[in-house]
Design a protein around this motif. Sequence first.
Motif, PDB file in Angstrom:
ATOM      1  N   GLN A  24      14.958  42.404  -7.529  1.00  0.00           N
ATOM      2  CA  GLN A  24      14.800  41.058  -6.985  1.00  0.00           C
ATOM      3  C   GLN A  24      14.295  41.156  -5.550  1.00  0.00           C
ATOM      4  N   GLU A  25      13.814  40.037  -5.032  1.00  0.00           N
ATOM      5  CA  GLU A  25      13.367  39.999  -3.638  1.00  0.00           C
ATOM      6  C   GLU A  25      14.566  40.203  -2.706  1.00  0.00           C
ATOM      7  N   ASP A  26      14.304  40.740  -1.507  1.00  0.00           N
ATOM      8  CA  ASP A  26      15.360  40.934  -0.524  1.00  0.00           C
ATOM      9  C   ASP A  26      15.981  39.589  -0.151  1.00  0.00           C
ATOM     10  N   ILE A  27      17.228  39.620   0.264  1.00  0.00           N
ATOM     11  CA  ILE A  27      17.951  38.432   0.700  1.00  0.00           C
ATOM     12  C   ILE A  27      18.253  38.591   2.180  1.00  0.00           C
ATOM     13  N   THR A  28      18.008  37.526   2.957  1.00  0.00           N
ATOM     14  CA  THR A  28      18.321  37.532   4.379  1.00  0.00           C
ATOM     15  C   THR A  28      19.434  36.524   4.641  1.00  0.00           C
ATOM     16  N   VAL A  29      20.493  36.991   5.305  1.00  0.00           N
ATOM     17  CA  VAL A  29      21.633  36.139   5.660  1.00  0.00           C
ATOM     18  C   VAL A  29      21.619  35.992   7.175  1.00  0.00           C
ATOM     19  N   ASN A  30      21.546  34.743   7.651  1.00  0.00           N
ATOM     20  CA  ASN A  30      21.570  34.452   9.082  1.00  0.00           C
ATOM     21  C   ASN A  30      22.905  33.785   9.405  1.00  0.00           C
ATOM     22  N   ALA A  31      23.728  34.437  10.225  1.00  0.00           N
ATOM     23  CA  ALA A  31      25.038  33.896  10.587  1.00  0.00           C
ATOM     24  C   ALA A  31      24.963  33.282  11.981  1.00  0.00           C
ATOM     25  N   PHE A  32      25.070  31.944  12.040  1.00  0.00           N
ATOM     26  CA  PHE A  32      25.082  31.213  13.296  1.00  0.00           C
ATOM     27  C   PHE A  32      26.518  30.820  13.617  1.00  0.00           C
ATOM     28  N   ASP A  33      26.739  30.161  14.756  1.00  0.00           N
ATOM     29  CA  ASP A  33      28.085  29.724  15.136  1.00  0.00           C
ATOM     30  C   ASP A  33      28.655  28.712  14.164  1.00  0.00           C
ATOM     31  N   ASP A  34      27.811  27.796  13.648  1.00  0.00           N
ATOM     32  CA  ASP A  34      28.320  26.680  12.846  1.00  0.00           C
ATOM     33  C   ASP A  34      27.943  26.727  11.368  1.00  0.00           C
ATOM     34  N   CYS A  35      27.106  27.685  10.973  1.00  0.00           N
ATOM     35  CA  CYS A  35      26.704  27.760   9.566  1.00  0.00           C
ATOM     36  C   CYS A  35      26.123  29.136   9.255  1.00  0.00           C
ATOM     37  N   VAL A  36      25.876  29.354   7.971  1.00  0.00           N
ATOM     38  CA  VAL A  36      25.224  30.572   7.495  1.00  0.00           C
ATOM     39  C   VAL A  36      24.083  30.148   6.585  1.00  0.00           C
ATOM     40  N   THR A  37      22.907  30.753   6.772  1.00  0.00           N
ATOM     41  CA  THR A  37      21.807  30.477   5.854  1.00  0.00           C
ATOM     42  C   THR A  37      21.516  31.733   5.052  1.00  0.00           C
ATOM     43  N   ILE A  38      21.150  31.521   3.790  1.00  0.00           N
ATOM     44  CA  ILE A  38      20.769  32.609   2.893  1.00  0.00           C
ATOM     45  C   ILE A  38      19.349  32.311   2.450  1.00  0.00           C
ATOM     46  N   GLU A  39      18.437  33.270   2.647  1.00  0.00           N
ATOM     47  CA  GLU A  39      17.026  33.059   2.335  1.00  0.00           C
ATOM     48  C   GLU A  39      16.528  34.138   1.385  1.00  0.00           C
ATOM     49  N   GLN A  40      15.638  33.726   0.462  1.00  0.00           N
ATOM     50  CA  GLN A  40      15.002  34.665  -0.448  1.00  0.00           C
ATOM     51  C   GLN A  40      13.622  34.142  -0.805  1.00  0.00           C
ATOM     52  N   LEU A  41      12.640  35.028  -0.822  1.00  0.00           N
ATOM     53  CA  LEU A  41      11.284  34.667  -1.200  1.00  0.00           C
ATOM     54  C   LEU A  41      11.223  34.409  -2.696  1.00  0.00           C
ATOM     55  N   ASP A  42      10.628  33.281  -3.080  1.00  0.00           N
ATOM     56  CA  ASP A  42      10.374  32.982  -4.491  1.00  0.00           C
ATOM     57  C   ASP A  42       8.993  33.548  -4.805  1.00  0.00           C
ATOM     58  N   PRO A  43       8.922  34.644  -5.574  1.00  0.00           N
ATOM     59  CA  PRO A  43       7.626  35.286  -5.813  1.00  0.00           C
ATOM     60  C   PRO A  43       6.663  34.407  -6.614  1.00  0.00           C
ATOM     61  N   ARG A  44       7.183  33.443  -7.367  1.00  0.00           N
ATOM     62  CA  ARG A  44       6.310  32.566  -8.156  1.00  0.00           C
ATOM     63  C   ARG A  44       5.556  31.589  -7.281  1.00  0.00           C
ATOM     64  N   SER A  45       6.241  31.024  -6.279  1.00  0.00           N
ATOM     65  CA  SER A  45       5.595  30.023  -5.433  1.00  0.00           C
ATOM     66  C   SER A  45       5.158  30.588  -4.085  1.00  0.00           C
ATOM     67  N   GLY A  46       5.735  31.714  -3.683  1.00  0.00           N
ATOM     68  CA  GLY A  46       5.439  32.280  -2.370  1.00  0.00           C
ATOM     69  C   GLY A  46       6.232  31.606  -1.256  1.00  0.00           C
ATOM     70  N   ASP A  47       7.116  30.661  -1.606  1.00  0.00           N
ATOM     71  CA  ASP A  47       7.934  29.955  -0.619  1.00  0.00           C
ATOM     72  C   ASP A  47       9.255  30.677  -0.403  1.00  0.00           C
ATOM     73  N   VAL A  48       9.778  30.573   0.801  1.00  0.00           N
ATOM     74  CA  VAL A  48      11.108  31.091   1.088  1.00  0.00           C
ATOM     75  C   VAL A  48      12.110  29.992   0.747  1.00  0.00           C
ATOM     76  N   MET A  49      13.037  30.305  -0.123  1.00  0.00           N
ATOM     77  CA  MET A  49      14.080  29.361  -0.527  1.00  0.00           C
ATOM     78  C   MET A  49      15.275  29.577   0.398  1.00  0.00           C
ATOM     79  N   ARG A  50      15.886  28.489   0.872  1.00  0.00           N
ATOM     80  CA  ARG A  50      16.996  28.592   1.822  1.00  0.00           C
ATOM     81  C   ARG A  50      18.187  27.763   1.353  1.00  0.00           C
ATOM     82  N   VAL A  51      19.375  28.371   1.461  1.00  0.00           N
ATOM     83  CA  VAL A  51      20.641  27.675   1.200  1.00  0.00           C
ATOM     84  C   VAL A  51      21.438  27.748   2.496  1.00  0.00           C
ATOM     85  N   THR A  52      21.996  26.612   2.923  1.00  0.00           N
ATOM     86  CA  THR A  52      22.815  26.565   4.134  1.00  0.00           C
ATOM     87  C   THR A  52      24.264  26.289   3.747  1.00  0.00           C
ATOM     88  N   LEU A  53      25.168  27.152   4.229  1.00  0.00           N
ATOM     89  CA  LEU A  53      26.601  27.009   3.981  1.00  0.00           C
ATOM     90  C   LEU A  53      27.305  26.703   5.299  1.00  0.00           C
TER      91      LEU A  53
END
Length: 75
Positions: A24-53
């Motif tokens: 699978q594509e690599d996953i990037t986790v960004n930990a900020f003071d107030d939230c965490v984002t998880i990003e992964q490239l969608d190889p079909r569309s070329g877009d980076v998909m992001r989930v914010t927790l």
Amino acid sequence: MFTIEHDFDATVITLIDDPATSRQEDITVNAFDDCVTIEQLDPRSGDVMRVTLSAEQLADLSAALNLPEGIYRRP
């Protein structure tokens, strides 16, 4: 395999799917003071998909990884 970098406003963790049979594509986790984002490239569309927790959602996820099936509420 993973890497950890400390940027100005976030800690960035990259999870690399090395030994997987169906890599699978690599996953990037960004930990900020107030939230965490998880990003992964969608190889079909070329877009980076992001989930914010929120911090609360991240704590719930962490607790859920060690619990059996059921419905729970953290105190």
